[in-house]
Design a protein around this motif. Sequence first.
Motif, PDB file in Angstrom:
ATOM      1  N   ASP A   1       0.800  -1.234   0.000  1.00  0.00           N
ATOM      2  CA  ASP A   1       0.000   0.000   0.000  1.00  0.00           C
ATOM      3  C   ASP A   1       0.833   1.284   0.000  1.00  0.00           C
ATOM      4  O   ASP A   1       0.270   2.374  -0.040  1.00  0.00           O
ATOM      5  CB  ASP A   1      -0.981   0.042   1.179  1.00  0.00           C
ATOM      6  N   LYS A   2       2.161   1.162   0.017  1.00  0.00           N
ATOM      7  CA  LYS A   2       2.991   2.349  -0.075  1.00  0.00           C
ATOM      8  C   LYS A   2       2.973   2.884  -1.511  1.00  0.00           C
ATOM      9  O   LYS A   2       2.638   2.175  -2.455  1.00  0.00           O
ATOM     10  CB  LYS A   2       4.441   2.036   0.336  1.00  0.00           C
ATOM     11  N   SER A   3       3.338   4.141  -1.672  1.00  0.00           N
ATOM     12  CA  SER A   3       3.389   4.768  -2.992  1.00  0.00           C
ATOM     13  C   SER A   3       4.414   5.890  -2.957  1.00  0.00           C
ATOM     14  O   SER A   3       5.071   6.109  -1.925  1.00  0.00           O
ATOM     15  CB  SER A   3       2.012   5.334  -3.365  1.00  0.00           C
ATOM     16  N   LEU A   4       4.536   6.623  -4.048  1.00  0.00           N
ATOM     17  CA  LEU A   4       5.498   7.728  -4.100  1.00  0.00           C
ATOM     18  C   LEU A   4       5.046   8.940  -3.288  1.00  0.00           C
ATOM     19  O   LEU A   4       5.821   9.874  -3.094  1.00  0.00           O
ATOM     20  CB  LEU A   4       5.752   8.135  -5.555  1.00  0.00           C
ATOM     21  N   ILE A   5       3.784   8.894  -2.818  1.00  0.00           N
ATOM     22  CA  ILE A   5       3.317   9.964  -1.925  1.00  0.00           C
ATOM     23  C   ILE A   5       3.019   9.427  -0.526  1.00  0.00           C
ATOM     24  O   ILE A   5       2.637  10.171   0.365  1.00  0.00           O
ATOM     25  CB  ILE A   5       2.057  10.662  -2.497  1.00  0.00           C
TER      26      ILE A   5
ATOM     27  N   PRO B   1       5.236   6.802   1.753  1.00  0.00           N
ATOM     28  CA  PRO B   1       5.599   8.141   2.239  1.00  0.00           C
ATOM     29  C   PRO B   1       5.995   9.064   1.080  1.00  0.00           C
ATOM     30  O   PRO B   1       6.061   8.626  -0.069  1.00  0.00           O
ATOM     31  CB  PRO B   1       6.798   7.853   3.129  1.00  0.00           C
ATOM     32  N   ASP B   2       6.292  10.295   1.418  1.00  0.00           N
ATOM     33  CA  ASP B   2       6.784  11.243   0.422  1.00  0.00           C
ATOM     34  C   ASP B   2       8.023  10.664  -0.246  1.00  0.00           C
ATOM     35  O   ASP B   2       8.813   9.950   0.389  1.00  0.00           O
ATOM     36  CB  ASP B   2       7.121  12.577   1.091  1.00  0.00           C
ATOM     37  N   ILE B   3       8.183  10.957  -1.523  1.00  0.00           N
ATOM     38  CA  ILE B   3       9.289  10.379  -2.282  1.00  0.00           C
ATOM     39  C   ILE B   3      10.644  10.622  -1.622  1.00  0.00           C
ATOM     40  O   ILE B   3      11.560   9.811  -1.722  1.00  0.00           O
ATOM     41  CB  ILE B   3       9.272  10.920  -3.735  1.00  0.00           C
ATOM     42  N   SER B   4      10.774  11.736  -0.892  1.00  0.00           N
ATOM     43  CA  SER B   4      12.039  12.049  -0.225  1.00  0.00           C
ATOM     44  C   SER B   4      12.317  11.126   0.951  1.00  0.00           C
ATOM     45  O   SER B   4      13.441  11.066   1.451  1.00  0.00           O
ATOM     46  CB  SER B   4      12.037  13.500   0.259  1.00  0.00           C
ATOM     47  N   ARG B   5      11.290  10.386   1.403  1.00  0.00           N
ATOM     48  CA  ARG B   5      11.427   9.500   2.566  1.00  0.00           C
ATOM     49  C   ARG B   5      11.619   8.043   2.151  1.00  0.00           C
ATOM     50  O   ARG B   5      11.622   7.157   3.008  1.00  0.00           O
ATOM     51  CB  ARG B   5      10.184   9.617   3.443  1.00  0.00           C
ATOM     52  N   TRP B   6      11.796   7.802   0.845  1.00  0.00           N
ATOM     53  CA  TRP B   6      12.026   6.437   0.389  1.00  0.00           C
ATOM     54  C   TRP B   6      13.490   6.054   0.616  1.00  0.00           C
ATOM     55  O   TRP B   6      14.288   5.893  -0.308  1.00  0.00           O
ATOM     56  CB  TRP B   6      11.628   6.286  -1.076  1.00  0.00           C
ATOM     57  N   LYS B   7      13.821   5.882   1.891  1.00  0.00           N
ATOM     58  CA  LYS B   7      15.163   5.499   2.327  1.00  0.00           C
ATOM     59  C   LYS B   7      15.005   4.692   3.611  1.00  0.00           C
ATOM     60  O   LYS B   7      13.942   4.702   4.240  1.00  0.00           O
ATOM     61  CB  LYS B   7      16.011   6.739   2.650  1.00  0.00           C
ATOM     62  N   VAL B   8      16.068   4.002   3.999  1.00  0.00           N
ATOM     63  CA  VAL B   8      16.048   3.360   5.310  1.00  0.00           C
ATOM     64  C   VAL B   8      16.212   4.435   6.376  1.00  0.00           C
ATOM     65  O   VAL B   8      16.701   5.545   6.111  1.00  0.00           O
ATOM     66  CB  VAL B   8      17.149   2.288   5.431  1.00  0.00           C
ATOM     67  N   LYS B   9      15.800   4.124   7.593  1.00  0.00           N
ATOM     68  CA  LYS B   9      15.829   5.114   8.679  1.00  0.00           C
ATOM     69  C   LYS B   9      17.235   5.642   8.949  1.00  0.00           C
ATOM     70  O   LYS B   9      17.402   6.814   9.317  1.00  0.00           O
ATOM     71  CB  LYS B   9      15.225   4.501   9.935  1.00  0.00           C
ATOM     72  N   ARG B  10      18.215   4.802   8.760  1.00  0.00           N
ATOM     73  CA  ARG B  10      19.598   5.235   8.981  1.00  0.00           C
ATOM     74  C   ARG B  10      19.983   6.374   8.048  1.00  0.00           C
ATOM     75  O   ARG B  10      20.857   7.200   8.370  1.00  0.00           O
ATOM     76  CB  ARG B  10      20.553   4.051   8.799  1.00  0.00           C
TER      77      ARG B  10
ATOM     78  N   VAL C   1      14.886  -1.053  -0.959  1.00  0.00           N
ATOM     79  CA  VAL C   1      14.035   0.139  -0.899  1.00  0.00           C
ATOM     80  C   VAL C   1      14.254   1.006  -2.135  1.00  0.00           C
ATOM     81  O   VAL C   1      13.301   1.489  -2.765  1.00  0.00           O
ATOM     82  CB  VAL C   1      14.307   0.949   0.380  1.00  0.00           C
ATOM     83  N   GLY C   2      15.516   1.175  -2.518  1.00  0.00           N
ATOM     84  CA  GLY C   2      15.824   1.967  -3.708  1.00  0.00           C
ATOM     85  C   GLY C   2      15.266   1.345  -4.969  1.00  0.00           C
ATOM     86  O   GLY C   2      14.735   2.045  -5.847  1.00  0.00           O
ATOM     87  N   ALA C   3      15.332   0.021  -5.072  1.00  0.00           N
ATOM     88  CA  ALA C   3      14.834  -0.665  -6.268  1.00  0.00           C
ATOM     89  C   ALA C   3      13.316  -0.575  -6.362  1.00  0.00           C
ATOM     90  O   ALA C   3      12.764  -0.386  -7.453  1.00  0.00           O
ATOM     91  CB  ALA C   3      15.275  -2.126  -6.250  1.00  0.00           C
ATOM     92  N   VAL C   4      12.624  -0.719  -5.240  1.00  0.00           N
ATOM     93  CA  VAL C   4      11.165  -0.621  -5.249  1.00  0.00           C
ATOM     94  C   VAL C   4      10.743   0.801  -5.624  1.00  0.00           C
ATOM     95  O   VAL C   4       9.817   1.004  -6.421  1.00  0.00           O
ATOM     96  CB  VAL C   4      10.583  -1.029  -3.888  1.00  0.00           C
ATOM     97  N   LYS C   5      11.423   1.783  -5.062  1.00  0.00           N
ATOM     98  CA  LYS C   5      11.143   3.182  -5.415  1.00  0.00           C
ATOM     99  C   LYS C   5      11.338   3.397  -6.916  1.00  0.00           C
ATOM    100  O   LYS C   5      10.500   4.035  -7.575  1.00  0.00           O
ATOM    101  CB  LYS C   5      12.070   4.107  -4.636  1.00  0.00           C
ATOM    102  N   ASN C   6      12.410   2.871  -7.473  1.00  0.00           N
ATOM    103  CA  ASN C   6      12.671   3.039  -8.905  1.00  0.00           C
ATOM    104  C   ASN C   6      11.608   2.346  -9.759  1.00  0.00           C
ATOM    105  O   ASN C   6      11.247   2.841 -10.839  1.00  0.00           O
ATOM    106  CB  ASN C   6      14.057   2.492  -9.249  1.00  0.00           C
ATOM    107  N   THR C   7      11.094   1.215  -9.286  1.00  0.00           N
ATOM    108  CA  THR C   7      10.017   0.542 -10.006  1.00  0.00           C
ATOM    109  C   THR C   7       8.759   1.405 -10.012  1.00  0.00           C
ATOM    110  O   THR C   7       8.073   1.518 -11.036  1.00  0.00           O
ATOM    111  CB  THR C   7       9.726  -0.829  -9.372  1.00  0.00           C
ATOM    112  N   LEU C   8       8.462   2.026  -8.880  1.00  0.00           N
ATOM    113  CA  LEU C   8       7.325   2.940  -8.811  1.00  0.00           C
ATOM    114  C   LEU C   8       7.517   4.131  -9.754  1.00  0.00           C
ATOM    115  O   LEU C   8       6.569   4.585 -10.400  1.00  0.00           O
ATOM    116  CB  LEU C   8       7.136   3.440  -7.382  1.00  0.00           C
TER     117      LEU C   8
END
Length: 219
Positions: free
Chosen positions: A149-153, A155-164, A183-190
């Motif tokens: 259920d996550k999307s590019l909004i 969280p916000d696209i700027s938050r598509w990173k690990v917490k570290r 996480v980076g690969a899933v974001k890129n797929t989106l």
Amino acid sequence: MNKYPILVAGLLLAMFAVAGTGLVAFTQEQTKDRIAANEREALLRSLNALVPADSIDNDIVTDTRFVNDIERLGGDKIQVYLGRKGGQPVAAVFASVVPDGYSGPIKLLVAVRTDGSLGGVRIVSHKETPGLGDKVEERKSDWVYSFKDKSLINPDISRWKVKRDGGDFDQFTGATVTPRSIVGAVKNTLLYFRDKGMALFERPSDNEAPPEKVASTQV
């Protein structure tokens, strides 16, 4: 020296070799359909875990396209499984690749609904460190379920990173590279789906490949 016993032994060995080869070939021929059916069933189970069977009415296993995007999807021939209902697009499942896993490439299934949200993510194969990076497997932890259920909004696209790294996604103690890469690969797929995803659902025209060859269509 009597060569007859040697000749007989040689002929027997040759006969056994031919018979063995024939038996193997016969066994393969008799079992190939069953193996193919088992492989299809396993793939369908994985796809239906991300795109529920009651949400589509097409054969998602064969309704596929191949796309080329090394930068966003990790490969130059990435297969995409397309789910439809009543002829309308429902979701696309990308067989994406994470090229920069800690111990090598990681293969994923990433389901993206037509509204840009994730139906889910599953790890298909990896070589990550046992007890550390292998926690991306659903049988080792529930981490991979966090994408649903996550999307590019969200969280916000700027938050598509690990917490570290200042993002919203958990990493593992002693293993940050693996979840960071996924996480980076899933974001890129989106991102790919946002820009080009709906075009995947377009049917080929009359002068393109017939339906049974759609799987080889390049986008």
